[in-house]
Design an enzyme around this catalytic site. Structure first.
Site, PDB file in Angstrom:
ATOM      1  N   LYS A  23       2.461 -10.141   5.485  1.00 41.15           N
ATOM      2  CA  LYS A  23       2.131 -10.426   6.883  1.00 41.15           C
ATOM      3  C   LYS A  23       2.780 -11.734   7.310  1.00 41.15           C
ATOM      4  CE  LYS A  23      -1.999  -9.032   8.058  1.00 41.15           C
ATOM      5  NZ  LYS A  23      -3.437  -9.112   7.775  1.00 41.15           N
ATOM      6  N   ARG A  93      -6.199 -14.943   8.525  1.00 39.79           N
ATOM      7  CA  ARG A  93      -5.868 -13.573   8.093  1.00 39.79           C
ATOM      8  C   ARG A  93      -5.285 -13.601   6.690  1.00 39.79           C
ATOM      9  NH1 ARG A  93      -1.649 -11.666  12.523  1.00 39.79           N
ATOM     10  NH2 ARG A  93      -2.452  -9.599  11.985  1.00 39.79           N
ATOM     11  N   GLY A 102      -7.117  -3.007   4.899  1.00 36.21           N
ATOM     12  CA  GLY A 102      -8.577  -3.005   4.895  1.00 36.21           C
ATOM     13  C   GLY A 102      -9.188  -3.652   3.673  1.00 36.21           C
ATOM     14  N   MET A 104      -8.839  -6.881   2.654  1.00 31.22           N
ATOM     15  CA  MET A 104      -9.247  -8.266   2.854  1.00 31.22           C
ATOM     16  C   MET A 104      -9.704  -8.424   4.293  1.00 31.22           C
ATOM     17  SD  MET A 104      -7.895  -9.967   0.068  1.00 31.22           S
ATOM     18  CE  MET A 104      -6.751  -9.452  -1.189  1.00 31.22           C
ATOM     19  N   ARG A 337       5.052  -4.308   9.925  1.00 29.06           N
ATOM     20  CA  ARG A 337       5.306  -4.041   8.512  1.00 29.06           C
ATOM     21  C   ARG A 337       5.872  -2.625   8.400  1.00 29.06           C
ATOM     22  NH1 ARG A 337      -1.017  -3.590   7.131  1.00 29.06           N
ATOM     23  NH2 ARG A 337      -1.412  -1.572   8.052  1.00 29.06           N
ATOM     24  N   HIS A 455      -9.914   3.385   9.488  1.00 30.79           N
ATOM     25  CA  HIS A 455      -9.866   3.143   8.046  1.00 30.79           C
ATOM     26  C   HIS A 455      -9.656   4.445   7.277  1.00 30.79           C
ATOM     27  CE1 HIS A 455     -11.753   2.685   4.044  1.00 30.79           C
ATOM     28  NE2 HIS A 455     -11.094   1.543   4.061  1.00 30.79           N
ATOM     29  N   SER A 765      10.901  12.984 -29.972  1.00 26.32           N
ATOM     30  CA  SER A 765      10.239  13.045 -28.671  1.00 26.32           C
ATOM     31  C   SER A 765       8.954  12.240 -28.793  1.00 26.32           C
ATOM     32  CB  SER A 765       9.934  14.495 -28.305  1.00 26.32           C
ATOM     33  OG  SER A 765       9.192  14.527 -27.114  1.00 26.32           O
ATOM     34  N   CYS A 832       7.363  13.099 -24.156  1.00 23.36           N
ATOM     35  CA  CYS A 832       6.659  14.285 -23.676  1.00 23.36           C
ATOM     36  C   CYS A 832       5.175  14.016 -23.484  1.00 23.36           C
ATOM     37  CB  CYS A 832       6.877  15.460 -24.625  1.00 23.36           C
ATOM     38  SG  CYS A 832       6.278  15.121 -26.283  1.00 23.36           S
ATOM     39  N   TYR A 852      15.791  12.101 -21.881  1.00 24.01           N
ATOM     40  CA  TYR A 852      15.014  12.926 -20.954  1.00 24.01           C
ATOM     41  C   TYR A 852      13.541  12.496 -20.935  1.00 24.01           C
ATOM     42  CZ  TYR A 852      13.076  15.445 -24.954  1.00 24.01           C
ATOM     43  OH  TYR A 852      12.425  15.760 -26.110  1.00 24.01           O
TER      44      TYR A 852
HETATM   45  P1  ADP Z   1      -5.538  -6.188   8.674  1.00 24.56           P
HETATM   46  O1  ADP Z   1      -4.589  -6.606   7.610  1.00 24.56           O
HETATM   47  O2  ADP Z   1      -6.795  -5.603   8.159  1.00 24.56           O
HETATM   48  O3  ADP Z   1      -4.860  -5.373   9.723  1.00 24.56           O
HETATM   49  P2  ADP Z   1      -5.283  -8.460  10.405  1.00 24.56           P
HETATM   50  O4  ADP Z   1      -5.153  -9.816   9.824  1.00 24.56           O
HETATM   51  O5  ADP Z   1      -4.032  -7.813  10.893  1.00 24.56           O
HETATM   52  O6  ADP Z   1      -6.014  -7.542   9.361  1.00 24.56           O
HETATM   53  O7  ADP Z   1      -6.294  -8.639  11.593  1.00 24.56           O
HETATM   54  C1  ADP Z   1      -7.214  -7.709  12.074  1.00 24.56           C
HETATM   55  C2  ADP Z   1      -7.177  -7.651  13.568  1.00 24.56           C
HETATM   56  O8  ADP Z   1      -7.335  -8.917  14.171  1.00 24.56           O
HETATM   57  C3  ADP Z   1      -5.864  -7.103  14.022  1.00 24.56           C
HETATM   58  O9  ADP Z   1      -6.114  -5.951  14.789  1.00 24.56           O
HETATM   59  C4  ADP Z   1      -5.239  -8.157  14.868  1.00 24.56           C
HETATM   60  O10 ADP Z   1      -4.722  -7.589  16.021  1.00 24.56           O
HETATM   61  C5  ADP Z   1      -6.381  -9.108  15.203  1.00 24.56           C
HETATM   62  N1  ADP Z   1      -5.878 -10.487  15.193  1.00 24.56           N
HETATM   63  C6  ADP Z   1      -5.481 -11.176  14.114  1.00 24.56           C
HETATM   64  N2  ADP Z   1      -5.003 -12.398  14.473  1.00 24.56           N
HETATM   65  C7  ADP Z   1      -5.091 -12.481  15.802  1.00 24.56           C
HETATM   66  C8  ADP Z   1      -4.750 -13.489  16.771  1.00 24.56           C
HETATM   67  N3  ADP Z   1      -4.170 -14.628  16.404  1.00 24.56           N
HETATM   68  N4  ADP Z   1      -4.992 -13.222  18.049  1.00 24.56           N
HETATM   69  C9  ADP Z   1      -5.542 -12.046  18.399  1.00 24.56           C
HETATM   70  N5  ADP Z   1      -5.903 -11.058  17.564  1.00 24.56           N
HETATM   71  C10 ADP Z   1      -5.677 -11.262  16.274  1.00 24.56           C
HETATM   72 MG    MG Z   2      -3.310  -5.846  10.604  1.00 27.59          MG
END
Ligand code: ADP
Ligand code: MG
Ligand code: MG
Length: 873
Positions: A23, A93, A102, A104, A337, A455, A765, A832, A852
């Site tokens: 991220k 985040r 989902g 963390m 991503r 989710h 094998s 195998c 193989y």
């Molecule tokens: P995940 O990896 O579970 O998607 P994220 O870190 O992307 O978690 O965050 C979850 C939600 O919070 C996302 O939908 C994102 O849009 C929102 N979010 C995260 N950071 C910000 C921010 N700086 N401003 C507004 N919304 C945010």
């Molecule tokens: Mg996200």
């Protein structure tokens, strides 16, 4: 120079995933590309590792670096953290190297307290918004950082609504929300015995620690085990200035993919909500709108977004999964991503991107996860049965495939049913990360709430499990374990069927049919075949398995287990008779009955393989699997072979072994009773001769594999029997037939003395199931009972029977290859064991220079792709 642990987004880049997590690296990359990203910084994965090494404490110098960098964000945004006039609010985040959806938790709106919230209200002229943000923050912080369950706050919200006589959150005004904040804080104090932390700096540091801690939460650990992610990687933490999608009807938030993640169709695909914060879309609480409709609601923003999406896809040369927020008419990108996708979508996208000239064939091969193909290799609904079935409802086709099973309502029940050998469909109001173990064992998942990016949908697609989401027609009673749909009352244990490709739900069992390789799948497989150097064979004991494997591209049989041919009820008798024989004459009589059956089986197998190589492994029956156990069975057998019941019972008792896995099996049987190897040689060679007579153009070279060799003299002894019988038969047939005698390497001693064995053996094998069992010294049938303790105590991260232990067992393999090739440079070597179908183990085999890998028929396409990826690495 002191080490740097904190990076502004403008200091990072996309290639820094190891340090900044996926991220963080992508936020940096989008910043470089000049895209509208709310600015912030990333605390590196090294800081996480440092935290764990430092007794779960953040070092004061790192803490200082965090706050120093925060000052720079204040400069960039012109806002101040903790200020009451122009406050900076941030999100915290998590983000590891590999995306763990989902797994963390994110904290939004951090930096609010009783004073700052008033400042926000003043600044925005929107008191309701300010308090709504504040109450969300208290809720998230309490949940994620302090472990106070979210639902205990939901209860307070419900009470306020009840008191006010309204049903929707949106019916609550600023004063209600302010009261909510007071009640939330009181609830917090009651739970924690301390006031809710009002110091924004403390809020931030506690949140960072919570993200670090979450790396070790059970959900994350489980996900890592499922996806081969090492625990030493650690997670990064992203601290980002907030933007608000919940500031009114000119604001909103959404997620979108540049292509359809279910089908691969080249069309922007996604969902958004007006006047909402990010979490609302993913959590599946409100049902969002399809992204196309944004074009009419906010045309300029829509076009801007489409433009960014297409730039990102071209930049990353892969389908992107993006999160965005619109704050008062301005678009912000919050994440991008490489998107998760179904196997079918992965294949189409990979082929399309080559077609579009965006990537090479090599990159297309690297792009598809071999394990994912599994979902395409399993049954689909039979067309006729499907037509006859009555649909009882439908919802979003969130993850394709056909699933039929018994309904359960909790993840625990799913696991319980699964352990009883039942197939289950998990039906939930909505799923959450706690459900992951249950989702993993389910054939299919059905949820009442949530969209295509909920989710349940995301996780199911990742697992290749069929999923239908957001079936609002269902009235579900999870506690009482039943649901109503389409006029039916469906209880726990009842059968239903789900079609994850159409979203249709059926209240009955529907017959399924085998899958086949065609279209994009076939194209990608043919590319994989161009690049791989490993041959892919299959483990097949029956012509049916063999045919299936050929269809899937197998180039031969690497392992045919002859004892598996005797489990049929009419055959097991002769087999038992052979086992309980007291004299050679008795045994020969029993073997005479087995010979024609075995010869016939081999003929069919050679026919099915159409001249491709077939390796036949000689009898290796763990005796306890074949002996009669009950008096009843013993009586029947005694009568059958005409001996006294008590005498037979005595024999059965005398054959009892304390440790059958290390008992009288494999070549040891042939050493005690050479007539067994004689019979099997006769069956193999006669079958080959018969088939060659019918198909003179087939180049059949029988490969005879002697199991469980640990000493070269053992091998020599059995080989002599084989050679004398085979040479005689061939001479008398007048046909020139070549054959090979090799061994299954599965006893550590064979690895240690591989040079000696190679002098005698035509091929090796690796039987890595037994080799793993013998190397670890634990039984593969019992290890399941205690491996869990090993995972939780971090002694092992993986099941060594599923993923080859490259450190230990791998060293035995490496040694055998080296010793064997010293003696015989062209020694043919393969694997195998079960591992022959596991991508990371296949890569290992490639590196060791094996010829193989042999795996179950359903794994053949996976192995083809994995072998190509290994060759391209
Ligand atoms: P995940 O990896 O579970 O998607 P994220 O870190 O992307 O978690 O965050 C979850 C939600 O919070 C996302 O939908 C994102 O849009 C929102 N979010 C995260 N950071 C910000 C921010 N700086 N401003 C507004 N919304 C945010
Ligand atoms: Mg996200
Ligand atoms: Mg074995």
């Amino acid at each position: 120079m002191i080490k740097k642990y904190v990076y502004l987004f403008s200091e990072g880049k996309g290639s820094m995933k190891e340090l900044l997590g996926g991220k963080g690296a992508n936020l940096a990359e989008m910043t470089i590309l000049g895209m509208p990203v709310p600015q912030g910084f990333t605390i590196s994965t090294e800081a996480c590792t440092h935290y764990y090494e430092n007794g779960k404490k953040i070092d004061p110098t790192i803490e200082k670096e965090i706050f120093d960098t925060l000052l720079k964000i204040e400069d960039i945004t012109g806002k101040k953290f903790g200020d009451t006039k122009n406050p900076l609010l941030i999100s915290v985040r998590s983000g590891s190297r590999a995306s763990m959806p989902g797994m963390m938790d994110t904290i939004l709106n951090l930096g609010l307290n009783d004073e700052v919230v008033e400042g926000v209200a003043e600044l925005t002229g929107n008191k309701r918004f300010a308090y709504d943000s504040y109450r969300r923050f208290i809720q998230m912080f309490s949940d994620v950082v302090m472990g106070i369950p979210k639902h205990s706050f939901e209860k307070i919200i419900d009470e306020i609504k009840l008191k006010k006589g309204v049903s929707l959150d949106t019916d609550l005004d600023d004063n209600d929300l302010k009261e909510m904040v007071t009640l939330f804080k009181a609830h917090y104090k009651k739970q924690k015995g301390a006031d809710f932390p009002s110091d924004p700096k403390q809020q931030l540091i506690e949140s960072v620690k919570a993200v670090f801690r979450s790396w070790e939460n059970p959900r994350a650990v489980y996900y890592r085990r499922m996806n081969d992610i090492p625990s030493c990687w650690g997670t990064a933490v992203n601290v980002q200035s907030m933007v608000f999608g919940n500031m009114g009807n000119d604001s909103g938030t959404g997620v979108a993919f540049t292509r359809n993640p279910a089908t691969g169709e080249k069309k922007l695909y996604g969902e958004y909500l007006i006047n909402a914060q990010g979490e609302d879309v993913v959590a599946g609480i409100r049902t969002p709108n399809p992204i196309d409709t944004l074009e009419t609601v906010m045309p300029d923003l829509y076009n801007q977004f489409v433009d960014i999406a297409s730039k990102l896809e071209k930049h990353y040369k892969d389908m992107q999964d993006m999160e965005f927020t619109i704050e008062k008419g301005k678009l912000y990108m919050l994440q991008t991503r490489n998107g998760k996708r179904t196997a079918a979508a992965a294949l189409k996208i990979a082929c399309d991107l080559v077609e579009e000239g965006m990537i090479s064939k090599e990159n297309a091969i690297k792009m598809v996860d071999p394990k994912q193909l599994d979902s395409l290799l399993h049954p689909q609904f039979e067309a006729v049965a499907l037509k006859a079935a009555k649909e009882i409802g439908s919802a979003l086709p969130a993850s394709p495939g056909a699933a039929c099973g018994q309904v359960v309502f909790t993840a625990d029940d799913a696991v319980k049913f699964h352990n009883e050998g039942k197939k289950v469909i998990l039906v939930r109001l909505e799923t959450s990360p706690e459900d992951i173990a249950g989702m993993h064992v389910a054939q299919g998942i059905l949820t009442v709430r949530g969209g295509m990016t909920s989710h349940a949908a995301v996780v199911a697609r990742g697992m290749g499990t069929c999923c239908i989401a957001g079936c609002g027609e269902i009235s579900i009673h999870e506690e009482e374990k039943y649901f109503k749909l389409g006029g039916l009352n469906i209880k726990e244990g009842d059968f239903i069927s789900l079609d994850g490709s159409t979203g249709k739900i059926y209240g009955e069992q529907i017959k399924t049919v085998e899958a086949s390789i065609s279209g994009y799948f076939k194209i990608l497989m043919s590319w994989a075949d161009e690049f791989r150097t490993l041959k892919i064979c299959t483990n097949a004991d029956t012509p049916k398995d063999a045919k299936q494997a050929i269809e899937y591209g197998a180039e031969g049989i690497g392992l045919c287990r002859t004892e598996h041919m005797f489990f049929d009820s009419d055959r097991i008798k002769a087999m038992r008779e052979m086992i309980v024989s007291k004299t050679e004459a008795q045994r020969r009589a029993a073997l005479d009955k087995l010979l024609p059956m075995q010869r016939g089986d081999f003929e069919e197998l050679y026919e099915a393989m159409g001249g491709l190589p077939v390796t036949i492994r000689y009898l290796d029956p763990p005796l306890h699997e074949f002996l009669p156990h009950s008096d009843e069975d013993i009586k029947v057998l005694a009568k059958e072979i005409g001996i006294d019941f008590n005498e037979l019972k005595g024999i059965v008792v005398s054959l009892h072994e304390f440790n059958p896995m290390m008992g009288h099996r494999g070549c040891r049987l042939a050493v005690s009773y050479p007539e067994i190897a004689e019979m099997q040689t006769r069956a193999v060679i006669e079958a080959a001769i018969n088939v060659v007579k019918k198909h003179p153009d087939w180049n059949i070279v029988p490969e005879i594999m002697i199991p469980l060799i640990g000493e070269v003299k053992e091998f020599q002894y059995v080989k002599e029997t084989v050679v004398s019988v085979a040479d005689d038969l061939i001479k008398n047939s007048g046909i020139s037939l070549r054959y090979k005698v090799g061994t299954m390497v599965e006893i550590p001693r064979a690895c240690l003395t591989a040079d000696e064995i190679a002098k005698e053996a035509d091929f090796f094998s690796f039987g890595t199931n037994d080799l793993t069992q013998m190397a670890f010294g634990f039984s593969r049938d019992d290890a399941g009972n205690f491996l869990e303790h090993y995972y939780s105590k971090k002694i092992y991260e993986q099941d060594p029977f599923a993923k080859l232990d490259q450190v230990g067992v791998g060293k035995l393999i490496e040694m055998s290859v080296k010793l064997g090739k010293q003696v015989k440079p062209d020694l043919k070597i393969g694997i195998c064991g079960e591992h022959g179908g596991d991508p990371s183990s296949i890569e290992f085999c490639h590196k060791q220079g094996l010829d193989y890998v042999s795996c179950s028929p359903f794994r053949v396409p996976i192995a083809r792709l994995a072998a190509a990826q290994a060759a391209l690495k």
